[in-house]
Design an enzyme around this catalytic site. Structure first.
Site, PDB file in Angstrom:
ATOM      1  N   SER A 147      47.872  39.497  38.595  1.00 54.67           N
ATOM      2  CA  SER A 147      48.081  40.504  39.703  1.00 54.67           C
ATOM      3  C   SER A 147      49.052  40.678  40.571  1.00 54.67           C
ATOM      4  O   SER A 147      49.814  39.771  41.017  1.00 54.67           O
ATOM      5  CB  SER A 147      46.605  40.701  40.621  1.00 54.67           C
ATOM      6  OG  SER A 147      45.713  40.294  39.734  1.00 54.67           O
ATOM      7  N   SER A 190      44.670  33.872  44.720  1.00 53.37           N
ATOM      8  CA  SER A 190      43.427  33.040  45.468  1.00 53.37           C
ATOM      9  C   SER A 190      43.857  32.019  45.378  1.00 53.37           C
ATOM     10  O   SER A 190      44.611  31.512  44.939  1.00 53.37           O
ATOM     11  CB  SER A 190      41.679  32.769  44.791  1.00 53.37           C
ATOM     12  OG  SER A 190      41.649  34.272  44.254  1.00 53.37           O
ATOM     13  N   GLU A 273      37.091  33.020  33.149  1.00 52.27           N
ATOM     14  CA  GLU A 273      37.013  33.057  34.075  1.00 52.27           C
ATOM     15  C   GLU A 273      35.628  34.045  33.728  1.00 52.27           C
ATOM     16  O   GLU A 273      34.523  33.749  35.151  1.00 52.27           O
ATOM     17  CB  GLU A 273      38.211  34.037  34.481  1.00 52.27           C
ATOM     18  CG  GLU A 273      37.899  34.611  36.626  1.00 52.27           C
ATOM     19  CD  GLU A 273      39.323  35.563  36.767  1.00 52.27           C
ATOM     20  OE1 GLU A 273      39.588  35.634  36.108  1.00 52.27           O
ATOM     21  OE2 GLU A 273      39.400  35.275  37.972  1.00 52.27           O
ATOM     22  N   GLU A 387      33.451  47.898  37.244  1.00 54.07           N
ATOM     23  CA  GLU A 387      33.895  48.547  36.234  1.00 54.07           C
ATOM     24  C   GLU A 387      34.717  48.968  34.867  1.00 54.07           C
ATOM     25  O   GLU A 387      33.992  48.801  33.983  1.00 54.07           O
ATOM     26  CB  GLU A 387      35.113  50.293  37.251  1.00 54.07           C
ATOM     27  CG  GLU A 387      34.592  51.079  38.233  1.00 54.07           C
ATOM     28  CD  GLU A 387      34.054  50.162  39.781  1.00 54.07           C
ATOM     29  OE1 GLU A 387      34.743  49.621  39.934  1.00 54.07           O
ATOM     30  OE2 GLU A 387      33.659  50.676  39.995  1.00 54.07           O
TER      31      GLU A 387
HETATM   32  C1  LIG Z   1      38.183  37.974  45.485  1.00 51.23           C
HETATM   33  C2  LIG Z   1      39.030  37.764  44.896  1.00 51.23           C
HETATM   34  C3  LIG Z   1      40.162  37.110  44.223  1.00 51.23           C
HETATM   35  C4  LIG Z   1      40.802  37.266  43.297  1.00 51.23           C
HETATM   36  N1  LIG Z   1      41.754  36.473  42.992  1.00 51.23           N
HETATM   37  C5  LIG Z   1      43.014  37.011  41.942  1.00 51.23           C
HETATM   38  C6  LIG Z   1      44.113  35.364  41.912  1.00 51.23           C
HETATM   39  O1  LIG Z   1      44.414  34.554  41.770  1.00 51.23           O
HETATM   40  N2  LIG Z   1      44.843  36.027  40.442  1.00 51.23           N
HETATM   41  C7  LIG Z   1      44.958  37.659  40.487  1.00 51.23           C
HETATM   42  O2  LIG Z   1      46.122  37.580  39.809  1.00 51.23           O
HETATM   43  N3  LIG Z   1      44.077  38.611  41.119  1.00 51.23           N
HETATM   44  C8  LIG Z   1      43.803  37.865  41.524  1.00 51.23           C
HETATM   45  N4  LIG Z   1      42.818  39.385  42.235  1.00 51.23           N
HETATM   46  C9  LIG Z   1      43.406  40.493  41.916  1.00 51.23           C
HETATM   47  C10 LIG Z   1      42.045  41.354  40.928  1.00 51.23           C
HETATM   48  O3  LIG Z   1      42.415  40.997  39.737  1.00 51.23           O
HETATM   49  C11 LIG Z   1      42.049  42.294  41.076  1.00 51.23           C
HETATM   50  O4  LIG Z   1      42.086  42.975  42.677  1.00 51.23           O
HETATM   51  C12 LIG Z   1      42.052  43.588  40.213  1.00 51.23           C
HETATM   52  O5  LIG Z   1      41.813  43.328  38.969  1.00 51.23           O
HETATM   53  C13 LIG Z   1      41.417  45.114  40.451  1.00 51.23           C
HETATM   54  O6  LIG Z   1      43.002  45.446  40.033  1.00 51.23           O
HETATM   55  P1  LIG Z   1      43.712  46.385  42.243  1.00 51.23           P
HETATM   56  O7  LIG Z   1      43.221  45.375  42.930  1.00 51.23           O
HETATM   57  O8  LIG Z   1      45.036  46.570  41.356  1.00 51.23           O
HETATM   58  O9  LIG Z   1      43.056  47.928  41.884  1.00 51.23           O
HETATM   59  P2  LIG Z   1      43.070  48.802  40.563  1.00 51.23           P
HETATM   60  O10 LIG Z   1      43.251  48.527  38.989  1.00 51.23           O
HETATM   61  O11 LIG Z   1      44.052  49.483  40.996  1.00 51.23           O
HETATM   62  O12 LIG Z   1      42.010  49.676  40.307  1.00 51.23           O
HETATM   63  C14 LIG Z   1      41.513  50.445  41.570  1.00 51.23           C
HETATM   64  C15 LIG Z   1      39.743  51.375  41.156  1.00 51.23           C
HETATM   65  O13 LIG Z   1      39.811  51.506  40.107  1.00 51.23           O
HETATM   66  C16 LIG Z   1      39.348  51.290  39.103  1.00 51.23           C
HETATM   67  N5  LIG Z   1      39.484  51.506  37.622  1.00 51.23           N
HETATM   68  C17 LIG Z   1      41.265  50.693  37.236  1.00 51.23           C
HETATM   69  N6  LIG Z   1      40.687  50.929  36.021  1.00 51.23           N
HETATM   70  C18 LIG Z   1      40.111  51.687  35.410  1.00 51.23           C
HETATM   71  C19 LIG Z   1      39.863  52.190  34.169  1.00 51.23           C
HETATM   72  N7  LIG Z   1      39.912  51.526  33.407  1.00 51.23           N
HETATM   73  N8  LIG Z   1      37.684  51.956  34.554  1.00 51.23           N
HETATM   74  C20 LIG Z   1      37.420  52.963  35.171  1.00 51.23           C
HETATM   75  N9  LIG Z   1      37.944  52.159  36.565  1.00 51.23           N
HETATM   76  C21 LIG Z   1      39.232  51.912  36.666  1.00 51.23           C
HETATM   77  C22 LIG Z   1      38.916  49.065  39.705  1.00 51.23           C
HETATM   78  O14 LIG Z   1      37.474  49.214  38.603  1.00 51.23           O
HETATM   79  C23 LIG Z   1      38.783  50.114  40.972  1.00 51.23           C
HETATM   80  O15 LIG Z   1      38.187  50.720  41.375  1.00 51.23           O
HETATM   81  C24 LIG Z   1      41.134  38.850  43.371  1.00 51.23           C
HETATM   82  C25 LIG Z   1      40.952  39.862  43.369  1.00 51.23           C
HETATM   83  C26 LIG Z   1      40.200  39.231  44.731  1.00 51.23           C
HETATM   84  C27 LIG Z   1      39.628  40.330  45.448  1.00 51.23           C
END
Ligand SMILES: Cc1cc2nc3c(=O)[nH]c(=O)nc-3n(C[C@H](O)[C@H](O)[C@H](O)COP(=O)(O)OP(=O)(O)OC[C@H]3O[C@@H](n4cnc5c(N)ncnc54)[C@H](O)[C@@H]3O)c2cc1C
Length: 405
Positions: A147, A190, A273, A387
């Site tokens: 991410s 993480s 994962e 989602e």
């Molecule tokens: C506890 C935790 C551990 C994590 N660990 C890691 C890690 O080790 N390495 C790493 O790289 N990342 C990690 N992440 C990040 C995680 O993978 C991302 O937060 C996640 O993929 C969502 O991306 P974003 O936060 O950019 O949200 P966004 O992608 O911006 O999404 C925002 C909102 O829009 C919704 N959304 C987005 N696209 C769609 C769609 N096509 N259809 C419907 N709804 C949609 C999402 O569900 C969300 O509610 C971690 C996150 C958490 C909370």
């Protein structure tokens, strides 16, 4: 997670052997030595968090080493890679039996459950020889650098860029002979403070659109050009981090899979994962809920009884999904979605049973439930949001039409 464990005398024998060893060596669930939720670390200060995280990681490494010495770790991997050459179901039996005890290897989950399928399917023989035996002994921790501030659910937006050193092409799988230097920012990583290596997704071709120009690497974390800055969460934990990459080195042998084919590697990683998160055991707390209801005298309250019965039913369903995760279309997504829902509902039920005493911090009964309650929302995001799992199940599992872009 893989095949359904066959029902046979051979399985029953192994199961009995594993259980007998665990009874002699593992703490019971709910006992004072239970560390099955050790990965859910909370703290009032960063120093306190780091000390607790360090202790949890140490306990996990020691436990993994004991599993390895007893012959239960990496049960299904080839012997040359530190495994025991067993059938896939053998590792399943070991995992299933461990779930009933107060133990966990979740602090090393990325190394143990996500990196091996990636290296086995996409890595070279040398990469497997370098990493798998150390992973099996609990000596190597990994994190995932996927991410970025503008790339989460949609990782085709990844901007971290790996520039070839000394011109492109020439080496194996299209790697430049001098390797790369990588620059960019990752976020929500993480376990980055304790990881030895990272599975890194970076762009290797700025001209190729979307996923075509993205590659996957094994990045050494302990090197100049890798800066980790912890981020504080609602629970007070510093579970994840920002990671700044500034000309960090990647050797040619650190490319995983082919150049520009990082999404094939990513798909393998994400499937394992999701199954790994879905197979988690820290939220498997029906027995603890029941014990708490008895201890607080609320076991005759019809509403509390309903909550406990629902927790039991969800756990049985999770077991059944877990057993078939390799057979159900998009089984990893089904398991992950069910588990994050279970974690949320179970921790909420626990706080309801505790009543006002749930607000007492640093209390040995209420604090672990507060930690789980505050950890649960993160489970709905990490590894792909609820989602995204629903879309994946609908489109790739059930064959429903794709969502409009
Ligand atoms: C506890 C935790 C551990 C994590 N660990 C890691 C890690 O080790 N390495 C790493 O790289 N990342 C990690 N992440 C990040 C995680 O993978 C991302 O937060 C996640 O993929 C969502 O991306 P974003 O936060 O950019 O949200 P966004 O992608 O911006 O999404 C925002 C909102 O829009 C919704 N959304 C987005 N696209 C769609 C769609 N096509 N259809 C419907 N709804 C949609 C999402 O569900 C969300 O509610 C971690 C996150 C958490 C909370």
């Amino acid at each position: 997670m893989g095949d359904v464990v066959p029902d046979s005398d051979e399985v029953a024998r192994l199961r009995a052997e594993v259980r007998a060893w665990l009874e002699a060596n593992a703490p019971a669930k709910g006992s004072a030595a239970d560390f099955s939720a050790a990965h859910i670390v909370s703290a009032a200060t960063r120093e306190e968090f780091e000390a607790r995280e360090h202790a949890a990681l140490d306990a996990t490494r020691r436990w993994q080493r004991r599993l390895f010495d007893a012959g239960w770790a990496a049960r299904s991997w080839a012997e040359e890679y530190g495994g025991r050459g067993g059938a896939p179901w053998e590792a399943e039996v070991v995992a299933e039996e461990q779930a009933g005890f107060g133990v966990s290897t979740k602090m090393l989950a990325i190394a143990l459950e996500m990196v091996p399928p990636v290296l086995i399917h996409h890595g070279t023989h040398e990469q497997r020889l370098t990493h798998l035996p150390r992973i099996a002994r609990g000596e190597e921790a990994w994190c995932q650098l996927l991410s970025e501030p503008d790339a989460g659910s949609d990782l085709t937006n990844v901007q971290a860029f790996a520039s070839p050193v000394g011109g492109s092409g020439g080496g194996a799988a299209g790697a430049p002979e001098g390797g790369w230097t990588v620059t960019g920012q990752k976020v929500w990583t993480s376990g980055a403070t304790s990881a030895d290596f990272a599975l890194l997704l970076a762009r290797t071709d700025r001209d190729a659109p979307g996923r075509a120009g993205v590659s996957c690497f094994a990045l050494r974390m302990d090197q100049p050009g890798v800066e980790v800055r912890p981020l504080r969460q609602i629970s007070g934990a510093y579970h994840f981090n920002e990671v700044f990459l500034d000309d960090a080195r990647l050797e040619p042998g650190q490319l995983i899979g082919s150049l520009g084919d990082g999404f094939a590697v990513l798909r393998t990683m994400l499937a394992s994962e999701r199954a790994a998160i879905g197979g988690g055991t820290s939220a498997r707390s029906f027995a603890q809920l029941r014990g708490m209801a008895e201890a607080t005298g609320r076991n005759h309250d019809p509403h509390v009884r309903q909550q406990i019965a629902r927790a039991y039913t969800r756990e049985r369903l999770l077991d059944l999904v877990g057993e078939r995760v390799g057979q159900i279309p998009m089984g990893g997504s089904v398991a992950k979605l069910s588990y994050s829902e279970h974690a949320r509902l179970t921790s909420s039920a626990a706080l309801e049973i505790l009543g006002p005493s749930a607000t007492v911090l640093d209390d040995p009964t209420s604090q672990p439930w507060l930690d789980r309650f505050l950890f649960a929302p993160g489970l709905r995001l990490g590894g792909g949001t609820d989602e995204i799992q629903r879309n994946t199940i609908a489109e790739r599992g059930l064959g429903l039409p794709r969502e409009p872009a």
